[in-house]
Enzyme design. Structure first.
Site, PDB file in Angstrom:
ATOM      1  N   CYS B 147       0.656  -1.217  -0.241  1.00 43.82           N
ATOM      2  CA  CYS B 147       0.524   0.349  -0.373  1.00 43.82           C
ATOM      3  C   CYS B 147       0.693   1.332  -0.020  1.00 43.82           C
ATOM      4  O   CYS B 147       0.650   2.422  -0.613  1.00 43.82           O
ATOM      5  CB  CYS B 147      -1.125   0.165   1.082  1.00 43.82           C
ATOM      6  N   HIS B 148       2.079   1.401   1.217  1.00 47.71           N
ATOM      7  CA  HIS B 148       2.469   2.588   1.284  1.00 47.71           C
ATOM      8  C   HIS B 148       4.301   2.470   1.167  1.00 47.71           C
ATOM      9  O   HIS B 148       4.852   3.583   1.746  1.00 47.71           O
ATOM     10  CB  HIS B 148       2.331   3.398   2.100  1.00 47.71           C
ATOM     11  N   GLY B 149       4.637   1.234   1.023  1.00 43.31           N
ATOM     12  CA  GLY B 149       5.940   0.641   0.464  1.00 43.31           C
ATOM     13  C   GLY B 149       6.429   0.815   2.321  1.00 43.31           C
ATOM     14  O   GLY B 149       7.759   0.153   2.486  1.00 43.31           O
TER      15      GLY B 149
END
Lengths: 268, 183, 418
Positions: B147-149
């Site tokens: 999703c955001h690393g």
């Protein structure tokens, strides 16, 4: 005087003059239920724990072949107000049942022979039914559907006494002039006197682990106690709470009555 | 509406007593209406789950559903255990163990994240915004949240990315060498 | 009697609110100082009891709706889940189901009180009419609610009552299909009944507001049936009637609790603990007890359409009551002839209820109940349409006291206790 009463009485008596209905064929209304004592009746009734466990054994070994217990989960067996099994015992009972397994990694739910894949039961599961659907149940029971038992006591008039009367009401001689329908059994406690269920109980149909003599009457008493609990597992909590609530309300009414009399004392 | 002093205090006492009793009754009556929103017996029956560890080979992970969340059950290889132990806690973005089986103050050393070194049990919910991270991805051999690393290591600790905390360890216990009960 | 407000806000906060929204003023005028006849008896406490019942049903209902599933395949099981799994679910469900029975018990006492004391007569006709409207809404709400558990009685009761609409010539079967949303009672019906069951109580609450508002214009009637003539005839609602209503409400709750905790299925039918089966009709389809008198009327007429008309007519009759009674005396206390017919009417209603509970071909002591129901139905209509108009004209009423104060306080009424 009493004009109104006279008028109504006259009208009523006219109605009584109407001819009575003609006599119909033999009246096969069910007999009034048997009188029997159960520990759970009355405002202070509780379930006899030993009877519940014996009754569970009777259900498991005799009734469960045909009757489901849809609304009871294994975790209900160790809950307060119930048969009083320990969590470990309830877990063991659950593990003895086969429940349909979730799809495996290949997405299969049947094995190579076409049988449904299964897994052992856990506490969260409900009791599995003996038949997968209504049609299978009927096919295995000469076209009749054995009803689910988890609510049977609440679902019949006269509740526990009705169920008790039915399962002990077999082996009686039908009166002269009454013919038992082929494939059915005579039971005068059942409406119409013809019941599809064969007599379920017999002396020593189960061997009780606590040594109690397993007469038909004892088995019936125990299984009805168990089924009463299955229909109403919260009964003990309900009656206990009711006692406290009513005491509280009676005291509160007393206080309110005194306050009411005090407020109104100077209004007269 | 005159009343003797005696009557006055008696009436007040009655009023206060009745009112107080009615209030107590009202609060007692309100409790069932509040409690009914708590998890029901059916939900509580599923509040713990038992997992059979025997099918999980070393270097593999299974995902099990627990209380509506994914649970990562990972059988670590000796190499993964070694790399987890070799990290200094002081270098970690989140230095707490986040382990329900340990006190809140426990540090995020690998010993405080597992009971048996080869079994890593984690709640598979990224501590950033709740996505499910993918195993065996990312630079640290643990998990990567797409999703955001966010990236987690072989002890499930956050190493890079926006997630503020290590992946949580749920309450669990070994029933036998091959069976755990979570929750 | 409504008059100018005597509210005087004491604190700055009260004044601030009162200037912007006169709600505290409304509370003060209606509950605190409202002049109420000083001779109201136990039968006048049921309005307050009814408000309590409405509140209980709404609160328990909203909570039940958090767990209930309105789907034909899941409804029955969701109710059992409430009974077995939800914390205190059994308690909330039993309060709701028994609460409906208590609600109707209270409303019948309330209506009979109005009948006996002439509370429907001028200038209170509209209060009565609004009340009948509330009664109708209650019956609709109860009917929809009883379908929701999706037991055998739920399903078949819904089938019988919705089928009544097909009795209407030409459009009847289309109306029935429209109500069902299908070719028979089913999932579509259940969902819309759930929606309406949730909606109607709030409509009832609004209409109750109108009912109380209309009451506060002339003020309460009283057991003597005579108007309030001076302030000596009344007492402020608080503390006199707040404490009296609280006491009688507590007694009512004792009865209510008795049922909830010790006989929770007394008013119910065991068949409703069997899941609905469209292919199996129970031997006796019976509505809940509070609808039995109308059910008896319906079944006593052999023609389907006429049965519906008679049953509907019985309820519509109630709307005309204020104009059917020709008596100039309100209270049956002073109407010796009407009093007797009133009690016969009360007994007839109970008899009708009993007839409705038995099967159509039942007989008691050789007397077919069908004929008893027909006679009772006849009396019902005779009472309203023939007796009420005629008795009011031919009756000699008893002597009516000069005032409430004189009746209650005796001849020392001039100097009230201070």
């Amino acid at each position: 005087m009493r004009l109104a009463l006279r008028f109504t009485l006259a009208a009523g008596l006219t109605a009584l003059a109407l001819p009575a209905l003609a006599q119909t064929a033999m009246d096969t209304t069910r007999k009034p239920v048997k009188s029997v004592d159960f520990s759970f009746e009355g405002p202070f009734g509780t379930y006899d724990r030993a009877a519940l466990q014996r009754g569970f054994q009777v259900y498991k070994e005799v009734c469960a072949a045909c009757h489901s217990l849809d609304h009871i989960a294994f975790h209900n067996l160790d809950e307060a107000g119930g048969p009083g099994f320990t969590e470990a015992q309830a877990k063991a009972i659950a593990a003895g049942y086969k429940l349909p397994a979730d799809p495996n990694d290949k997405g299969e739910i049947f094995d190579d022979k076409g049988a449904r894949l299964t897994r052992p039961g856990i506490l969260a599961d409900k009791f599995p039914a003996p038949f997968p659907n209504e049609e299978a149940a009927r096919a295995n029971n000469s076209g009749s559907l054995p009803p689910d038992l988890s609510m049977i006591v609440k679902a019949r008039p006269d509740e526990a006494h009705y169920v008790y009367s039915i399962i002990t009401g077999f082996h009686m001689t039908p009166p002269k002039g009454f013919t038992v329908t082929a494939g059915k059994y005579y039971n005068p406690y059942f409406e119409g006197w013809n019941i599809s269920m064969p007599p379920p109980l017999a002396d020593n149909a189960v061997t009780y682990s606590d040594g109690t003599k397993a007469t038909i009457d004892q088995e019936a008493h125990d299984v009805v106690t168990f089924l009463a609990w299955a229909s109403d597992p919260k009964m003990e909590e309900r009656k206990r709470m009711g006692f406290g609530v009513l005491i509280f309300l009676v005291v509160l009414s007393g206080l309110l009555y005194a306050a009411y009399r005090k407020v109104w004392a100077d209004a007269h | 509406m005159t009343a003797t002093t005696m009557d006055g205090t008696r009436r007040d006492f009655l009023y206060v007593a009745s009112g107080a009793m009615a209030a107590v009754g009202a609060v007692a009556a309100a409790w069932p209406f509040v409690d009914q929103m708590n998890p029901s017996a059916a939900a509580l029956a599923l509040s713990s789950v038992e997992v059979d560890l025997s099918p999980v080979a070393a270097g593999q992970q299974i995902v099990v559903k627990w209380r509506g969340h994914p649970l990562f059950v990972r059988h670590r290889t000796p190499a993964e255990i070694k790399s987890a132990k070799s990290v200094l806690v002081s270098e970690l973005p989140d230095q707490f163990a986040r382990n329900a089986n340990k006190p809140d103050s426990a540090p995020a050393s690998d010993d405080d994240r597992v009971m048996k070194p080869e079994w890593l049990i984690l709640i598979g919910v990224c501590t950033h915004l709740g996505c499910t991270p993918t195993g065996f991805e990312g630079d640290y051999g643990g998990w990567l949240c797409h999703c955001h690393g966010s990236q987690y290591d072989t002890s499930g600790r956050i190493r890079k990315g926006p997630a503020p905390q290590n992946l949580a360890v749920p309450p669990y216990a070994f029933l036998s060498d091959t069976r755990i009960k979570v929750g | 009697m409504s008059g100018p407000s005597t509210y005087n806000p004491k604190s700055g906060f009260e004044k601030w609110i009162d200037q912007r929204l006169p709600l505290p003023r409304l509370m003060h005028d209606t509950i605190q100082t409202f002049p109420t006849p000083r001779n109201l008896n136990i039968w006048y406490t049921f309005g307050g009891i009814l408000t309590f019942c409405l509140g209980v049903q709404i609160v328990t209902g909203i909570v039940l709706a958090m767990h209930y599933v309105a789907n034909a395949g899941l409804a029955f099981d969701s109710v059992e889940s409430i009974m077995r799994d939800v914390n205190y679910g059994w308690l909330i469900r039993y309060i709701h189901s028994n609460g409906a029975s208590m609600f109707f018990l209270a409303v019948y006492i309330h209506m009979f009180r109005g009948l006996y004391y002439g509370s429907y007569k001028a200038p209170r006709e509209l209060i009565w009419i609004i009340g009948v409207l509330i009664y109708l809404l209650m019956m609709a709400t109860a009917f929809f609610g009883y379908v929701l558990p999706w037991g055998q009685m739920s399903f078949w009761g819904a089938t019988v009552i919705t089928n009544l609409f097909s009795a209407i010539p030409w459009v009847g079967s289309h109306i029935a299909t429209w109500l069902w949303g299908d070719f028979a009672v089913g999932d579509a019906t259940l969902n819309r009944f759930f929606s309406l069951h949730y909606l109607l109580p709030f409509i009832i609450a609004g209409v109750v507001g109108l009912h109380i508002w209309a009451l506060h214009v002339p003020g309460n009637n009283n057991p003597l049936g005579i108007d309030v003539k001076s302030p000596q005839d009344t007492v402020p609602f608080h503390p006199y009637y707040t404490v009296k209503d609280a006491f009688y409400l507590c007694l009512f709750v004792i009865l209510f609790a008795g049922f909830v905790f010790y006989a929770p299925n007394f008013f119910g039918n065991p068949d409703n603990y069997v899941q609905a089966n469209p292919l199996v009709t129970p031997p006796d389809i019976v509505p809940e007890w509070y609808l039995l008198p109308f059910y008896a009327m319906l079944r006593s007429i052999p023609n389907k359409l006429m049965g519906v008309i008679v049953m509907g007519g019985a309820i519509v009759t109630l709307f005309f009551l204020p104009w059917l009674d020709t008596s100039r005396v309100r209270s049956c206390r002073f109407r010796p002839l009407m009093k007797q017919f009133f009690w016969v009417f009360a007994v007839v209603c109970v008899i009708l209820g009993y007839c409705g509970s038995q099967s159509v071909d039942a007989a008691v002591a050789g007397v077919p109940l069908l004929w008893v129901a027909r006679l009772a139905t006849a009396y019902y209509f005779i009472f309203f349409w023939i007796l009420l108009p005629i008795v009011g004209l031919i009756e000699t009423p008893r002597k009516i006291p000069a005032s409430i104060a004189q009746s209650v306080l005796g001849d020392t009424a001039a100097a009230p206790a201070e």
